[in-house]
Design a protein around this motif. Sequence first.
Motif, mmCIF file in Angstrom:
data_model
loop_
_atom_site.group_PDB
_atom_site.id
_atom_site.type_symbol
_atom_site.label_atom_id
_atom_site.label_comp_id
_atom_site.label_asym_id
_atom_site.label_seq_id
_atom_site.Cartn_x
_atom_site.Cartn_y
_atom_site.Cartn_z
ATOM 1 N N ALA A 177 2.414 -2.187 10.816
ATOM 2 C CA ALA A 177 3.628 -2.119 9.926
ATOM 3 C C ALA A 177 3.164 -2.407 8.566
ATOM 4 N N ALA A 178 2.557 -3.576 8.285
ATOM 5 C CA ALA A 178 2.128 -3.831 7.021
ATOM 6 C C ALA A 178 1.563 -2.679 6.303
ATOM 7 N N LYS A 179 0.768 -1.707 6.858
ATOM 8 C CA LYS A 179 -0.179 -0.635 6.437
ATOM 9 C C LYS A 179 0.984 0.589 6.031
ATOM 10 N N GLY A 180 2.041 0.565 6.821
ATOM 11 C CA GLY A 180 2.986 1.519 6.507
ATOM 12 C C GLY A 180 3.755 1.276 5.253
ATOM 13 N N PHE A 181 3.970 -0.088 5.280
ATOM 14 C CA PHE A 181 4.949 -0.777 4.065
ATOM 15 C C PHE A 181 3.995 -0.570 2.751
ATOM 16 N N HIS A 182 2.645 -1.014 2.898
ATOM 17 C CA HIS A 182 1.524 -0.862 1.757
ATOM 18 C C HIS A 182 1.396 0.560 1.209
ATOM 19 N N GLN A 183 1.622 1.682 1.890
ATOM 20 C CA GLN A 183 1.544 2.847 1.788
ATOM 21 C C GLN A 183 2.775 3.296 0.698
ATOM 22 N N LEU A 184 3.849 2.723 0.930
ATOM 23 C CA LEU A 184 5.142 2.971 0.283
ATOM 24 C C LEU A 184 5.161 2.358 -1.091
ATOM 25 N N ASP A 186 17.268 -0.735 -4.939
ATOM 26 C CA ASP A 186 17.193 -2.190 -5.034
ATOM 27 C C ASP A 186 17.592 -2.933 -3.862
ATOM 28 N N GLU A 187 17.624 -2.274 -2.968
ATOM 29 C CA GLU A 187 18.094 -2.984 -1.678
ATOM 30 C C GLU A 187 16.930 -3.457 -1.004
ATOM 31 N N GLN A 188 17.072 -4.513 -0.383
ATOM 32 C CA GLN A 188 15.951 -5.555 0.226
ATOM 33 C C GLN A 188 15.667 -4.552 1.756
ATOM 34 N N VAL A 189 14.481 -4.295 1.863
ATOM 35 C CA VAL A 189 13.984 -3.612 3.245
ATOM 36 C C VAL A 189 13.436 -4.967 4.064
ATOM 37 N N MET A 190 13.563 -4.757 5.275
ATOM 38 C CA MET A 190 13.176 -5.560 6.517
ATOM 39 C C MET A 190 11.317 -6.283 5.932
ATOM 40 N N SER A 191 11.294 -7.395 6.226
ATOM 41 C CA SER A 191 9.914 -7.888 6.056
ATOM 42 C C SER A 191 9.057 -7.037 7.199
ATOM 43 N N GLY A 195 4.730 3.969 -4.627
ATOM 44 C CA GLY A 195 5.838 3.608 -5.733
ATOM 45 C C GLY A 195 7.441 3.550 -5.209
ATOM 46 N N TYR A 196 7.616 3.982 -3.905
ATOM 47 C CA TYR A 196 8.714 3.997 -3.347
ATOM 48 C C TYR A 196 9.494 2.608 -3.032
ATOM 49 N N LEU A 197 8.558 1.749 -2.939
ATOM 50 C CA LEU A 197 9.091 0.033 -2.843
ATOM 51 C C LEU A 197 8.298 -0.609 -3.803
ATOM 52 N N TYR A 198 8.921 -1.581 -4.423
ATOM 53 C CA TYR A 198 8.298 -2.589 -5.003
ATOM 54 C C TYR A 198 8.492 -4.055 -4.631
ATOM 55 N N LYS A 199 7.848 -4.921 -5.047
ATOM 56 C CA LYS A 199 7.505 -6.389 -4.279
ATOM 57 C C LYS A 199 8.190 -7.435 -5.252
ATOM 58 N N ARG A 200 8.918 -8.315 -4.766
ATOM 59 C CA ARG A 200 9.241 -9.370 -5.632
ATOM 60 C C ARG A 200 8.602 -10.714 -5.009
ATOM 61 N N ARG A 201 7.673 -11.361 -5.729
ATOM 62 C CA ARG A 201 6.784 -12.393 -5.101
ATOM 63 C C ARG A 201 7.998 -13.347 -4.436
ATOM 64 N N GLY A 202 7.365 -13.784 -3.344
ATOM 65 C CA GLY A 202 8.298 -14.757 -2.497
ATOM 66 C C GLY A 202 9.591 -14.470 -1.829
ATOM 67 N N HIS A 255 2.146 5.768 9.652
ATOM 68 C CA HIS A 255 2.583 7.067 8.820
ATOM 69 C C HIS A 255 4.036 7.271 9.374
ATOM 70 N N GLN A 256 4.285 7.106 10.729
ATOM 71 C CA GLN A 256 5.404 7.173 11.267
ATOM 72 C C GLN A 256 6.576 6.330 10.654
ATOM 73 N N ILE A 257 6.186 4.869 10.302
ATOM 74 C CA ILE A 257 7.117 4.049 9.842
ATOM 75 C C ILE A 257 7.393 4.480 7.996
ATOM 76 N N ALA A 258 6.327 4.775 7.383
ATOM 77 C CA ALA A 258 6.535 5.217 5.990
ATOM 78 C C ALA A 258 7.618 6.355 5.967
ATOM 79 N N GLU A 259 7.543 7.455 6.916
ATOM 80 C CA GLU A 259 8.358 8.620 7.060
ATOM 81 C C GLU A 259 9.751 8.058 7.338
ATOM 82 N N LYS A 260 9.805 7.327 8.238
ATOM 83 C CA LYS A 260 11.118 6.547 8.615
ATOM 84 C C LYS A 260 11.966 6.111 7.328
ATOM 85 N N ILE A 261 11.259 5.325 6.746
ATOM 86 C CA ILE A 261 11.889 4.558 5.539
ATOM 87 C C ILE A 261 12.014 5.597 4.530
#
Lengths: 220, 292, 128
Positions: C49-56, C29-34, C60-67, C11-17
């Motif tokens: 960490a993955a859970k925080g990113f998944h929430q985002l 459209d800026e890339q975030v850290m993996s 819909g705050y982040l989107y994924k580009r395969r690979g 939750h803290q990770i999601a909030e920070k981002i």
Amino acid sequence: MTVLKHLARGYRVVYAWFWGLVALVFTGLMVSLTIFGPWVVGTGESSAWGLVAGQAPAWFLFTMGIMLATTGLPVAVANGVTRREYTVAAGIFTVVSSVLFGLLILVGHALEILVYRANGIMAALTEPYPAPTLATFGRGVLQHLAFMVTGYLIGLCFYRLRVWWAIAVTPVAMIPVFAGNDQADVTRFGGVWLVLAVACAAGVAAYLLARSVPIRSKKA
Amino acid sequence: MTLGIEVSELRLRFGEVNALDGLSFRLDGGKIYGLLGRNGSGKTTLLSVLAAFRRQTGGQVRIAGAEPFENAAVMRQICLIRESGDVYESDYVRTVLRTAGELRSTWDSEYAQRLAERFNLPPRKTVQSLSRGQKSALGIVLGLASRAPVTMFDESYLGMDAPSRYAFYDELLADYTAHPRTFILSTHLIEEVASLFEEVVIIDRGRLVAHEEADVLRARGVSVTGPVDVVDTFAAGLTVLGEQRLGGTKAVTVYGTLEPEQVRAAKMAGLELGPVSLQDLFVHLTSEAGNR
Amino acid sequence: MSFDERSPIYHQIAEKIKRDILNGDLGADEQVMSTNQYAAFYRINPATAAKGFHQLLDEGYLYKRRGIGMFVSPDARERLRAQRRERFFSDVVGPMVAEARAVGIPLDEIIQHLEIKNKDGGSRDPRD
């Protein structure tokens, strides 16, 4: 097999040190013999090598047996080796060590005979020289085996049991040593089997002690 | 590689003492687990049984479905590093590392070399001449480079100074990411390592107290502060782990997640709600008074 | 920043981002850290960490580009601002007024103060 290799690698240095030391003493004796004559060895003994390599290798293997149990086993288990795997490897290593030491004793005798002959000592001996036969070789191997197994057993007793128990059972555990010293006369048929039986019994006792031994934390 | 670990009704008696007293839990494996418990709670005993260092007196352990004790297939996949160190004190550091390489099929000697350099371990020194921190670091190297599918550190990093501990955390995360496997770290000092854990197992007096995802546990404690009688009324029926009083004010630590209507009721009553840290939650869950 | 042990780290990770997006530290459209880089950088469990990113990603705050990786959604900042605006009065102004009343600051004084602040340029909170 990996455990056996590990033991061989670890102990070869200690073995080399031991035989290096024995060789040094022996060389000293041989040199004095050629300079001062056979009285250096003393009366009643005809072989200097017999003095140097009579008891020392056996007792050395006895201490190696103790090390195998008290330091080798816990380290092996901590590295994911089962007690059974280790005991089997340690058993094979004990046999290999006993045979190796028996062979080295033969080599010593052969060298001594060469020195004696070259210096004409052989003829001057009051006692007959103990000729290295298959029987003396076998006797040596059996003695070493008995001593090393005993060391392993006693080491395990002290590792596993409360110290007073370990002290109490030590006289019984020492039986193979007594048998190995006095009974391993290959010319007397019963002696061989007696020593072998006692050594095997000690090996089995050691395995029974080892197979469920807890690897204790050093502090606790 | 993930090996599931299942412990059921596990018991271990030392004479009169029950070091493990009917402990049961299940770990899926492939994660970094925190094993939390006070000194003497049975952490080391539990890990020693998992690593087949000793046999339990009752109950079952299953690792990848099999009893680990004297099981060659399982034992070679497990590595336990205890704080005391299960190495031969007169051996040189390099001998200790070589031994592990000879006996462990999963050992990575290049990685061991790299780690030994990072932690400034002198290869030509004997174990007994190392400082406490260096001994701990040797344990870290043995554990990480073993690459064992189940690797357990029993407080083995507590003897190191802060920079070395942080280096350990970094190496642990990096190697876990590159080679996912099961790690179990036991500790009673939680604050520093808690963020590394995915799941947490808390034991006390040989029994399970809690097994949760670390983040779930972080959300689980609530402190409620206010006038004594108001707090008492509110806390009635809730799981109270601990309480403190100062004059007419009382603070209780409640275990569990409050429902939105409970939160609203608390605010209406003028109570102050606050989060509880994992460390505090642990202290409450395992303190003598915290009998739930 | 580091994460505290008092609330779920994901939750803290999601909030920070989200805060980084809101501040403009992370652009559209800026890339975030993996996840793994993030986990290593902040010394946290990669799954957490993955859970925080998944929430985002889910929100819909982040989107994924395969690979390639994860990127900031073009509308993320606007959506966050709208959301924060909605909550501004209840989350910020409400408690402020309550506090002012408790310590005895009259409303005009607050308004006066805000007007001065606004003239100064109203730079954003340096703590962020």
